[in-house]
Design an enzyme around this catalytic site. Structure first.
Site, PDB file in Angstrom:
ATOM      1  N   TRP A  99       0.838  -1.199   0.000  1.00  0.00           N
ATOM      2  CA  TRP A  99       0.000   0.000   0.000  1.00  0.00           C
ATOM      3  C   TRP A  99       0.882   1.262   0.000  1.00  0.00           C
ATOM      4  O   TRP A  99       0.507   2.269  -0.562  1.00  0.00           O
ATOM      5  CB  TRP A  99      -0.882   0.024   1.245  1.00  0.00           C
ATOM      6  CG  TRP A  99      -2.243  -0.558   1.093  1.00  0.00           C
ATOM      7  CD1 TRP A  99      -3.432   0.114   1.089  1.00  0.00           C
ATOM      8  CD2 TRP A  99      -2.579  -1.942   0.959  1.00  0.00           C
ATOM      9  NE1 TRP A  99      -4.478  -0.763   0.954  1.00  0.00           N
ATOM     10  CE2 TRP A  99      -3.984  -2.030   0.871  1.00  0.00           C
ATOM     11  CE3 TRP A  99      -1.832  -3.121   0.894  1.00  0.00           C
ATOM     12  CZ2 TRP A  99      -4.651  -3.242   0.727  1.00  0.00           C
ATOM     13  CZ3 TRP A  99      -2.490  -4.330   0.759  1.00  0.00           C
ATOM     14  CH2 TRP A  99      -3.878  -4.385   0.673  1.00  0.00           C
ATOM     15  N   GLU A 126      -4.636   0.222  -5.361  1.00  0.00           N
ATOM     16  CA  GLU A 126      -5.561   1.269  -5.797  1.00  0.00           C
ATOM     17  C   GLU A 126      -4.863   2.548  -6.258  1.00  0.00           C
ATOM     18  O   GLU A 126      -5.306   3.661  -5.970  1.00  0.00           O
ATOM     19  CB  GLU A 126      -6.582   1.564  -4.695  1.00  0.00           C
ATOM     20  CG  GLU A 126      -7.494   0.377  -4.428  1.00  0.00           C
ATOM     21  CD  GLU A 126      -8.498   0.626  -3.316  1.00  0.00           C
ATOM     22  OE1 GLU A 126      -8.534   1.746  -2.765  1.00  0.00           O
ATOM     23  OE2 GLU A 126      -9.248  -0.303  -2.985  1.00  0.00           O
ATOM     24  N   GLU A 181     -10.243  -7.297  -3.783  1.00  0.00           N
ATOM     25  CA  GLU A 181     -10.652  -6.689  -2.521  1.00  0.00           C
ATOM     26  C   GLU A 181     -12.124  -6.352  -2.648  1.00  0.00           C
ATOM     27  O   GLU A 181     -12.547  -5.695  -3.601  1.00  0.00           O
ATOM     28  CB  GLU A 181      -9.839  -5.436  -2.189  1.00  0.00           C
ATOM     29  CG  GLU A 181     -10.227  -4.822  -0.839  1.00  0.00           C
ATOM     30  CD  GLU A 181      -9.396  -3.599  -0.493  1.00  0.00           C
ATOM     31  OE1 GLU A 181      -8.191  -3.586  -0.804  1.00  0.00           O
ATOM     32  OE2 GLU A 181      -9.968  -2.647   0.084  1.00  0.00           O
TER      33      GLU A 181
END
Length: 635
Positions: A133, A180, A256
């Site tokens: 992340w 993301e 996810e």
């Protein structure tokens, strides 16, 4: 000939038995099969979401792990996806990196290594997945973009995979790009090259862990990129995919999903998407964010896990409905099974899927979740109707000879508020390969030839309790099992156990903040490092901490009470903050940005503060206003 034609027509048309509306559904493998099933999983991390789990005492910690991972017991998960810690806030906290600095490697920080080993201990066949992340600041050379230095970023990720094997005997099977965020084709290709060069050709790449587009069209246009990517992973796809993704012939995963409060509406969300991700979108794996709600509920997305375990001080935990909804699939179909082509929607709402192992076994999962009882946090759910119905299933092909099916049922019973989950019913006898079900609203059924299913149980955990009113930690742990102190949840920066031998004073065993450079962040980290402990309570309390500033010229420390925010919102946190700075000044503020100042002055003149050395900082908050107590140097 006329009888044959009529029989075929009956398969596709509604028929009436008495006055009850019925529909016949064919389950057949004679015309071929669908896609290969890859599994159902949970995601630990993406914001330190398993932070409190490691602090549970036995046997409660093992009980929780059993409900998550033990085959034929609870959720019996097939996949575990973990965050590759990057020293930065990623939703509900920070997770430490294996490389704080470019010349630093430590593969025992954090709890994800431990969690993967515990999962593997229970299910040796579990699929392990890693995804970053955030990244330590040195990876981006001070820039907030890891792709500017793709060789450094690829080497950093590959070292994590190699460290998992070398130090923990863990085989990472899939690796992601950057959660993301926009992908970079050059980086993906270089990551594939770096993996292969290090003997990791078995490790598959998932991209882009965001949206179907633009990665799917790019794979169709770039053969080299297509060869590098094995799985297209989308987040919160709403059970649908896009034409370009299907044309790639890649595995399609909801890498996810869920991210919903784990009450019974959340359980309904999970039931609906587990079936319809395949029915509507041909997705062969679905991974829940998050695995277990094991973080302070006051942090963002509280209780979004498959179960809840947020009280290590009491030992209390709750096996929520999503655990048993997961079991409807995971206990009766394994990765490598194949979906039948004959899957779809029920005539009066709901859906059904069927899977086979190719050796005669069959599992059918049916859900009739209504709209209002299956709303997920994202994306918005278009209107639809579900009503009670009679469904007739006709088994064909290699399944025609099946005489009996095991039956498991969950009923949400929103009207009576008396739900029942994962109940084993009387086996169903088939007549000429056919069986009939009367399906009510908000139900889940599994019908299967597999006989090993079990609703596992442990003795009831202790009752729930608030965080202790008196709590103390001297960090005196000689061989810590984890790098973080119990119940502290880092929100910006990383606090680790540290044996202080250079200038110990009265303290050798300490908790030390170790990040000195702003990471490559995924969300909006605060400008100050912060770790929180305890739940938010507006009450009279006293916070005392012995603090030490390693720099006598810059920086400072603070303690705080009544802090109202954490996680990705920590930057705007309010509370009562007592700051002591290296230049001898102090401030009391209502915010983390040191703008709303309640009091300030020269610490040395008021309290005899020692600029360098161990100092007792004490803050008392009473009534509606803070009461500042002095800090003092140690004798």
């Amino acid at each position: 000939m006329a009888q044959t034609v009529l029989a075929v027509i009956a398969v596709y048309l509604n028929i009436f038995v008495g006055f009850c509306f019925s529909q016949i559904y064919i389950l057949d493998d004679a015309g071929g099969l669908g896609r290969v099933f890859d599994g159902i999983g949970g995601l630990s991390g993406g914001g330190a979401t398993s932070r409190l789990l490691v602090n549970y005492e036995e046997p409660y910690r093992s009980h929780i792990l059993d409900y998550l991972f033990k085959p034929n017991f609870g959720a019996s998960l097939h996949m575990l996806k973990v965050e590759i810690g990057g020293d930065a806030q990623t939703t509900d906290g920070t997770e430490p990196s294996h490389m704080h600095y470019d010349n630093d490697e430590n593969y025992f920080r954090g709890y994800e290594w431990w969690l993967m080993k515990e999962a593997k201990k229970r299910n040796p066949n579990i699929t392990l997945i890693g995804l970053p992340w955030a990244f330590p600041g040195w990876v981006g050379h001070g820039k907030n973009w890891p792709y500017d230095f793709p060789d450094i970023t690829a080497a950093y990720v590959v070292k994590w995979i190699l460290g998992a094997k070398q130090y923990h005997d863990l085989e990472i099977q899939y690796i992601g790009i950057w959660n993301e965020r926009s992908y970079d084709s050059k980086y993906i290709k270089l990551l594939r090259y770096t993996l292969d060069k290090n003997g990791l050709d078995r490790v598959r790449i998932i991209a882009s862990d965001y949206l179907w587009e633009p990665i799917a069209p790019s794979l169709l246009l770039d053969p080299e990129l297509s060869r590098a990517v094995d799985v297209i992973g989308a987040h919160y796809p709403g059970t649908t995919t896009v034409t370009e993704a299907l044309k790639t012939n890649k595995k399609l995963w909801s890498s996810e999903d869920y991210s919903t409060f784990n009450d019974e509406v959340g359980g309904g969300c999970w039931a609906r998407i587990l079936n319809q991700n395949y029915v509507n979108g041909h997705m062969t794996a679905t991974i829940s964010w998050n695995l277990v709600a094991s973080y302070y509920e006051e942090l963002p997305f509280g209780r979004d896990g498959l179960m809840t375990a947020k009280e290590p001080w009491s030992g209390s935990y709750v096996v929520e409905s999503p655990i048993w909804i997961t079991a409807h699939t995971t206990q009766f179909a394994q990765p490598g099974w194949t979906y039948l082509d004959t899957v779809g929607h029920l005539a009066k709402g709901g859906s059904f899927v069927a899977l086979t192992d190719g050796r005669g076994n069959l599992t059918v999962v049916i859900e009739t979740m209504t709209h209002d009882h299956s709303v997920c946090i994202r994306p918005p759910l278009p209107p639809f109707n579900v009503t009670s119905q009679k469904a007739i299933f006709q088994l064909k092909g290699s399944f025609a000879s099946i005489k009996e099916l095991q039956v498991w049922r969950s009923q949400f019973n929103f009207k009576t508020k008396q739900p029942s989950f994962f109940e084993k019913l009387t086996p169903l006898k088939l007549l000429d390969g056919s069986f009939t079900l009367n399906l009510a609203e908000d139900e889940v059924y599994t019908l299967t030839t597999i006989t090993t299913g079990r609703k596992g149980s442990h003795p009831d955990p202790p009752p729930s309790a608030c965080f202790p009113k008196v709590y103390k930690d001297d960090f005196h742990v000689r061989t810590p099992p984890f790098s973080e102190a119990p119940n502290f949840a880092d929100q910006t920066g990383v606090f680790e156990y540290y044996i202080n031998l250079t200038d110990p004073g009265p303290h050798i065993f300490t908790l030390r903040q170790v990040v000195t450079q702003r990471p490559v962040t995924w969300t909006s980290d605060a400008d100050q490092t912060i770790s929180v402990i305890g739940d938010y309570q507006w009450q009279n309390l006293t916070v005392t901490c012995d603090v030490y500033m390693e720099s006598a010229k810059t920086g400072g420390v603070f303690i705080a009470a009544r802090v109202d925010k954490g996680g990705q919102s920590v930057r705007t946190a309010k509370g009562v903050f007592f700051w002591v700075f290296a230049d001898g000044t102090y401030k009391v503020t209502n915010d983390l940005d040191i703008k709303d100042i309640l009091d300030s002055g020269l610490e040395g003149s008021r309290f005899g503060f020692l600029r360098r050395g161990w100092t007792i900082a004490l803050l008392k908050a009473s009534g509606t206003e803070p009461v500042l107590k002095h800090s003092q140097k140690h004798p």
